[in-house]
Design a protein around this motif. Structure first.
Motif, PDB file in Angstrom:
ATOM      1  N   GLN A 218     -15.407  92.744   9.179  1.00 51.07           N
ATOM      2  CA  GLN A 218     -14.501  93.277  10.179  1.00 51.07           C
ATOM      3  C   GLN A 218     -13.076  93.075   9.696  1.00 51.07           C
ATOM      4  O   GLN A 218     -12.748  92.024   9.146  1.00 51.07           O
ATOM      5  CB  GLN A 218     -14.722  92.549  11.500  1.00 51.07           C
ATOM      6  CG  GLN A 218     -13.933  93.085  12.654  1.00 51.07           C
ATOM      7  CD  GLN A 218     -14.229  92.325  13.935  1.00 51.07           C
ATOM      8  OE1 GLN A 218     -14.427  91.123  13.924  1.00 51.07           O
ATOM      9  NE2 GLN A 218     -14.242  93.041  15.042  1.00 51.07           N
TER      10      GLN A 218
ATOM     11  N   GLY B  28     -25.106  97.938  13.890  1.00 50.80           N
ATOM     12  CA  GLY B  28     -24.413  98.935  14.703  1.00 50.80           C
ATOM     13  C   GLY B  28     -24.172  98.516  16.137  1.00 50.80           C
ATOM     14  O   GLY B  28     -23.930  99.354  16.997  1.00 50.80           O
TER      15      GLY B  28
ATOM     16  N   ASP C 144     -21.654  97.080  17.503  1.00 53.27           N
ATOM     17  CA  ASP C 144     -20.300  97.418  17.963  1.00 53.27           C
ATOM     18  C   ASP C 144     -20.205  98.879  18.368  1.00 53.27           C
ATOM     19  O   ASP C 144     -19.505  99.224  19.314  1.00 53.27           O
ATOM     20  CB  ASP C 144     -19.260  97.050  16.919  1.00 53.27           C
ATOM     21  CG  ASP C 144     -19.558  97.607  15.540  1.00 53.27           C
ATOM     22  OD1 ASP C 144     -20.691  98.060  15.309  1.00 53.27           O
ATOM     23  OD2 ASP C 144     -18.655  97.592  14.676  1.00 53.27           O
ATOM     24  N   ARG C 145     -20.921  99.765  17.687  1.00 51.53           N
ATOM     25  CA  ARG C 145     -20.923 101.178  18.070  1.00 51.53           C
ATOM     26  C   ARG C 145     -21.717 101.390  19.358  1.00 51.53           C
ATOM     27  O   ARG C 145     -21.375 102.234  20.188  1.00 51.53           O
ATOM     28  CB  ARG C 145     -21.499 102.028  16.939  1.00 51.53           C
ATOM     29  CG  ARG C 145     -20.549 102.156  15.755  1.00 51.53           C
ATOM     30  CD  ARG C 145     -21.071 103.157  14.756  1.00 51.53           C
ATOM     31  NE  ARG C 145     -22.395 102.791  14.243  1.00 51.53           N
ATOM     32  CZ  ARG C 145     -22.606 102.038  13.165  1.00 51.53           C
ATOM     33  NH1 ARG C 145     -21.591 101.585  12.487  1.00 51.53           N
ATOM     34  NH2 ARG C 145     -23.827 101.774  12.768  1.00 51.53           N
TER      35      ARG C 145
ATOM     36  N   ASP D 237     -19.690 100.577  22.547  1.00 48.16           N
ATOM     37  CA  ASP D 237     -18.667 101.558  22.921  1.00 48.16           C
ATOM     38  C   ASP D 237     -19.240 102.777  23.635  1.00 48.16           C
ATOM     39  O   ASP D 237     -18.504 103.513  24.265  1.00 48.16           O
ATOM     40  CB  ASP D 237     -17.880 102.007  21.686  1.00 48.16           C
ATOM     41  CG  ASP D 237     -17.061 100.882  21.091  1.00 48.16           C
ATOM     42  OD1 ASP D 237     -16.730  99.938  21.846  1.00 48.16           O
ATOM     43  OD2 ASP D 237     -16.757 100.928  19.887  1.00 48.16           O
ATOM     44  N   THR D 238     -20.528 102.999  23.553  1.00 49.92           N
ATOM     45  CA  THR D 238     -21.118 104.181  24.210  1.00 49.92           C
ATOM     46  C   THR D 238     -21.562 103.905  25.608  1.00 49.92           C
ATOM     47  O   THR D 238     -21.612 102.865  26.121  1.00 49.92           O
ATOM     48  CB  THR D 238     -22.327 104.702  23.408  1.00 49.92           C
ATOM     49  OG1 THR D 238     -23.311 103.680  23.328  1.00 49.92           O
ATOM     50  CG2 THR D 238     -21.886 105.164  22.052  1.00 49.92           C
TER      51      THR D 238
END
Length: 106
Positions: free
Chosen positions: A78, A99, A101-102, A105-106
């Motif tokens: 990071q 994934g 962190d992705r 965010d969704t």
């Protein structure tokens, strides 16, 4: 308003502003006398090496367990903000799914 010393608040606030400017001009990065001490530097390096050697077996066990129980990359990287806003890359053992962190965010 006049204080006990006979000065007004406006004079005190002007003095405070002057002190704030002087403080701002001083660098908070002034070197401490121990920065140039060779003995301290040697103790720091030896201490860091001893610390790394003591934590190496634990780090190896964590790496093995991470690979067995959670396939994917071993490390999570990071970009973070460092001293004076300078970006640096931080590495740590991945402890979540790939994934995450992705997905958050969704």
């Amino acid at each position: 308003m006049v204080t006990a010393s006979g000065s007004s608040n406006s004079a005190n606030s002007a003095g405070s502003a002057e002190n704030a400017q002087l403080f701002a001009q001083q660098s908070w990065m002034d070197e401490h006398p121990s920065v140039n001490c060779i003995f301290k530097r040697c103790v720091d390096i030896i201490g860091a090496c001893v610390g790394l050697l003591l934590t190496l077996p634990i780090a190896c066990l964590v790496a093995i367990a991470n690979q067995i129980y959670s396939p994917g990359p071993l490390f999570y990287t990071q970009v973070r903000c460092g001293l004076n806003g300078r970006p640096f890359v931080m590495w740590k053992f991945r402890s979540m799914i790939v994934g995450a962190d992705r997905l958050r965010d969704t």
